[in-house]
Design a protein around this motif. Sequence first.
Motif, mmCIF file in Angstrom:
data_model
loop_
_atom_site.group_PDB
_atom_site.id
_atom_site.type_symbol
_atom_site.label_atom_id
_atom_site.label_comp_id
_atom_site.label_asym_id
_atom_site.label_seq_id
_atom_site.Cartn_x
_atom_site.Cartn_y
_atom_site.Cartn_z
ATOM 1 N N PRO B 37 -56.849 14.665 17.642
ATOM 2 C CA PRO B 37 -57.411 15.470 18.204
ATOM 3 C C PRO B 37 -56.437 16.723 19.363
ATOM 4 O O PRO B 37 -55.814 16.249 20.013
ATOM 5 C CB PRO B 37 -58.493 15.434 19.148
ATOM 6 N N SER B 38 -56.705 18.027 17.654
ATOM 7 C CA SER B 38 -55.162 18.626 18.811
ATOM 8 C C SER B 38 -55.162 19.971 19.336
ATOM 9 O O SER B 38 -56.412 20.775 18.810
ATOM 10 C CB SER B 38 -53.508 18.812 17.595
ATOM 11 N N ARG B 39 -54.521 20.852 20.811
ATOM 12 C CA ARG B 39 -55.049 21.988 20.752
ATOM 13 C C ARG B 39 -54.118 23.184 20.469
ATOM 14 O O ARG B 39 -52.852 23.165 20.580
ATOM 15 C CB ARG B 39 -55.212 21.844 22.200
ATOM 16 N N GLU B 40 -55.120 23.796 19.721
ATOM 17 C CA GLU B 40 -53.613 25.404 19.233
ATOM 18 C C GLU B 40 -53.037 25.369 20.650
ATOM 19 O O GLU B 40 -51.661 25.842 20.770
ATOM 20 C CB GLU B 40 -54.959 26.215 19.496
ATOM 21 N N GLU B 41 -54.027 26.428 22.259
ATOM 22 C CA GLU B 41 -52.263 25.947 22.753
ATOM 23 C C GLU B 41 -52.861 26.242 24.501
ATOM 24 O O GLU B 41 -54.303 25.725 24.389
ATOM 25 C CB GLU B 41 -52.683 27.222 22.726
ATOM 26 N N ILE B 42 -52.069 25.754 25.566
ATOM 27 C CA ILE B 42 -52.855 25.257 26.739
ATOM 28 C C ILE B 42 -53.309 26.913 27.260
ATOM 29 O O ILE B 42 -52.631 27.831 27.567
ATOM 30 C CB ILE B 42 -51.537 24.849 27.821
ATOM 31 N N GLU B 43 -54.418 27.066 27.024
ATOM 32 C CA GLU B 43 -54.666 28.448 27.991
ATOM 33 C C GLU B 43 -54.918 28.470 29.340
ATOM 34 O O GLU B 43 -54.254 28.015 30.084
ATOM 35 C CB GLU B 43 -56.430 28.531 27.396
ATOM 36 N N ASP B 44 -53.864 29.453 29.296
ATOM 37 C CA ASP B 44 -53.177 30.274 30.477
ATOM 38 C C ASP B 44 -52.438 29.710 30.775
ATOM 39 O O ASP B 44 -52.236 30.043 32.363
ATOM 40 C CB ASP B 44 -54.399 30.403 31.342
#
Lengths: 449, 484, 128
Positions: B37-44
């Motif tokens: 499970p990966s994330r696109e970006e760390i928001e903010d």
Amino acid sequence: MNYISLSDKDKKEMLDEIGISTVDELFTSVPKNIKLKRLLDVPAALSEPELVDKLREIAEKNKNAGLLSFLGAGAYQHYIPAVVDYLSSRGEFVSPYTPYQPEVSQGTLQVIFEFQTLICQLTGMDIANASLYDGASGAAEAVLMANRLTRKEKILVASTLHPQYRQVIKTYTRNLGLSIEEIDFVNSGKIDTEQLAKKIDEETAAVVCQSPNFFGIVEDIQTISNIAHKKNALSVCVVSEPISLGILEPPGKLGADIVTGEAQAFGMPLSFGGPYLGFMACSKKYLRQFPGRIAGQTKDVDGKQGYVLTLSTREQHIRRERATSNICTNQALCLLRATMFLETLGKCGLRDMATHNLYKADYARQKISEVKGVEARFSGTSFNEFVLSFNRPWVEIESSLREKLIIGGYDLQKDYPGLKNCALFCVTEMHKKEDIDKLVEILDEILRQ
Amino acid sequence: MMIREPLIFDISGTEKKAFSMPELDVPERKDLLKDIPSREEIEDFPQISEIEIVRHFTRLSKTNYCIDEGFYPLGSCTMKYNPKVNEKVAALDGFTSSHPYAALDVNQGNLEVLKTTEKLLQEITGMDAFTLQPSAGAQGESVGMMLIRACLEDRGDPRKIVLIPDSAHGTNPSSAHICGYQVQEVKSNESGTIDVDDLVKMLSEEVAAVMITNPNTLGVFENDIKRIADIVHAKGGFVYMDGANMNALLGICRPGDMGADVIHLNLHKTFSTPHGGGGPGSGPVGVKKKLEPYLPVPLIEQNEGIYSFNYERPKSIGRVRAFYGNFLVVVKALAYILSLGAEGLKEVSEIAVLNANYIRKKLEGIYHLKYSTPALHECVFSDKFQKKYGVQNLDIAKRLIDLNIHPPTMSFPLIVHGALMIEPTETESKRDLDMFINAMQQIAEEAREDPKILKSAPHKSYVRRLDETYAARNPILRWQPTQE
Amino acid sequence: MYPEDYYYTKDHEWIKIEGNKATVGVTDFAQKQMGDVVYVELPEIGTKLKFHKSFGVIESVKAVSDVYAPVSGEVTEVNEDLNDAPEILNEDPHKKGWVIKLNIEDKAELEELMSLSDYEKFLEGLED
């Protein structure tokens, strides 16, 4: 060398002012029969140059210079940007106390507030505290918190949680009547979720697992959390290699109720295990049972924005024996370094660092697996660590590697008797391709013999 | 007036960076990201340039008051000068780059640091053995209480109660509670020490331990300590001594000679390691022989010049943290002890006590002293004289900020209402002590003449009095993107 | 200041009795001692309270105070307004700032309570 600023004249004036003639008279309240009648038996005082020589001599007895290390297992070597050392050594950060007087501590308080925000962004949780001692005590505090929240006493702990973290949980809970049971792992290197589903019941307070786990493998937090929630237990996710949060879906989005761990990787040198940086984050609804210091935003009498330590009624200095934790001094300066580290790396830098770890560790694992006599033990996807299984005792390989100036992996057999001849290797962005190739080549050489 | 340094999130831009990674030199396997499970970006997450980072933290640092800047008489916290050479030696590469799991022959220097420090602390305190694992004083306290409990359990009965004087620091009852003990409070008598008669009445076969801070939080030496220890021991209980105030006793007397069975020290107080704005500290625990089998694992042993770890400790309480404690903090404390020597250590306590008594003498009569008993390294005044003008200890504290001095401790001891707990430490010059005394005299005068100036203090600080009620009623604990 | 038809305890709770039902809160003296209230920990409805045992906690910025049951009984209602606006307890401790309502279990326990005049005398005694 001493660090006294009084001259003999000063001392005399002060004694006169007090109305006594010797300093000894100030100690009359100490009964004679317990007074020390000799000088302490400690080495003679050293001047600054002598002291530096002495400590350098001791430091050089550590034979780590020039060694290529593939050790991780809860303590990671990562690049630390120059600004971190430079800025964090400012006296204004190093030499104040805990920010009890907010008007003269806004720097420390704002840094805590920024750190709390960064941890929330990384973990996907609502709130974070101003640090705990380390990842292991963080895991133990999370267990105690789950016990207070659920008023249940059974704790299920993944056997893939760092062995020392498990030991600390046992120590912290030994006098509180909690029962700790472990969940085995399967061939993927992840925990056995079927066994978890069998062992969990309505008496369970929490399920504690680590991701990436002690074997470096990314656990299925969503599945584990779902199993926990079905029995009204909390899902506690421990992170000991937080660089992974640069690419992994935050545990908060996968159902974790409490996320805790070790943030040494964010700018703390290895330093033989400390000081490191425990962190903890959770859902807003658990705020009242959250341990540790917290900074909050407010305003001053002129309406100017400012920060204070807040919600301190949870803490020992007010609630005394009923506090959420007895923690007082925490790891503020490490928190400062982590904040500087994360803000310097920024959104892209952290992601890049994380992907380099992922790709390099994968490259190393692939290449080593091609060597005869060694194979990757688990099938699950790992972040920057992986378990290798050798065809002969690990200690033999370890000492052969040492001859070639390589510190190999972490011996797993002592904590996991079933993992015979297995060792845990860590590859980070600090390893160049040639370092990895060198390891592969030397392993090949050793295993051919 | 200074402009508020914004939060990093409010000055963050896009595509700015203060750091870049080298070119990736291994294959880029993006497919791996599909298996997890990966994330696109760390928001903010912040995006900012290097100079902006440097200015952000430099500006923030200037809003902190610190010991390097001036007098910091925070009672019970021992805010002494932090020698810079200690930072230098703790930053030696041999220490900082050593991995805790590297083989023993690679880490002999680190083990030597730990073992040498243990031995020095044994001599300084008169205890038989030490663990350096606890990360801070409070963790040391809970380790100490766990050791007592483990030993009592071994004898067949953990007992139920821990007695703690009403003058104690809040961590004491909290630590006892964590070990499953009920806390009962022992009253102080009119000289501010433990009421021995009250203690005797409360003692029973149910009492596991008495936790004593000596000198206590009033700075007063518990001169009945030996008798108290004898009485407690006669009932089969233990004496825990909180060593937070050890700065008064170096080379003067030793807890081990007063009957203490277990003590903790704060290296970040007595042994000069910096507080860092709230840590990292280090809280070594020292014990007498009978408690040694229960110490946390591992213990360090030395055989023929070779150091090793001993994990074969069947009675050990286990670990309280990963690895071996806040190692670099220990390095700094070792450097401190080595630089002072025996005479230097004794001088620390002598001058710390001289400085405190000088301040006490000069301010006596101007501020109320609830207990007239002679005190050692700190003095506890109260705001009783100033109350009649409507001035409280908090107002006095905030006014000190205007005069560029850090306020004293006010939150305890609970037995002195409106406390002003002053601990100057040994490192201050007479000039700085006199500056503080003058400031306190000026404030006492202002309380009479112009109390308003105190009630509205501080006037010159970066922010003025902050609304703590607002912060607690409406907790804002992180930056949010919607916030303007 | 203090309502005449209430009863009081030494721990500074007030209780208003209507037949078998009672409303409980803390007195103006208590709220002044505590300072700005920031949080009130309320019991769950249905909780059985025991005479003189703590049933809730009131937190101000720098203090935590227990609230004790003036009589035994079962909680029938809690003042939910205190969750969002704990300051009511400072502003109007004797009316809007009530804490819980309960069914009285044992009327004999009421004997232990103080009348307004007793409480006022008790308060005078507390002053230094």
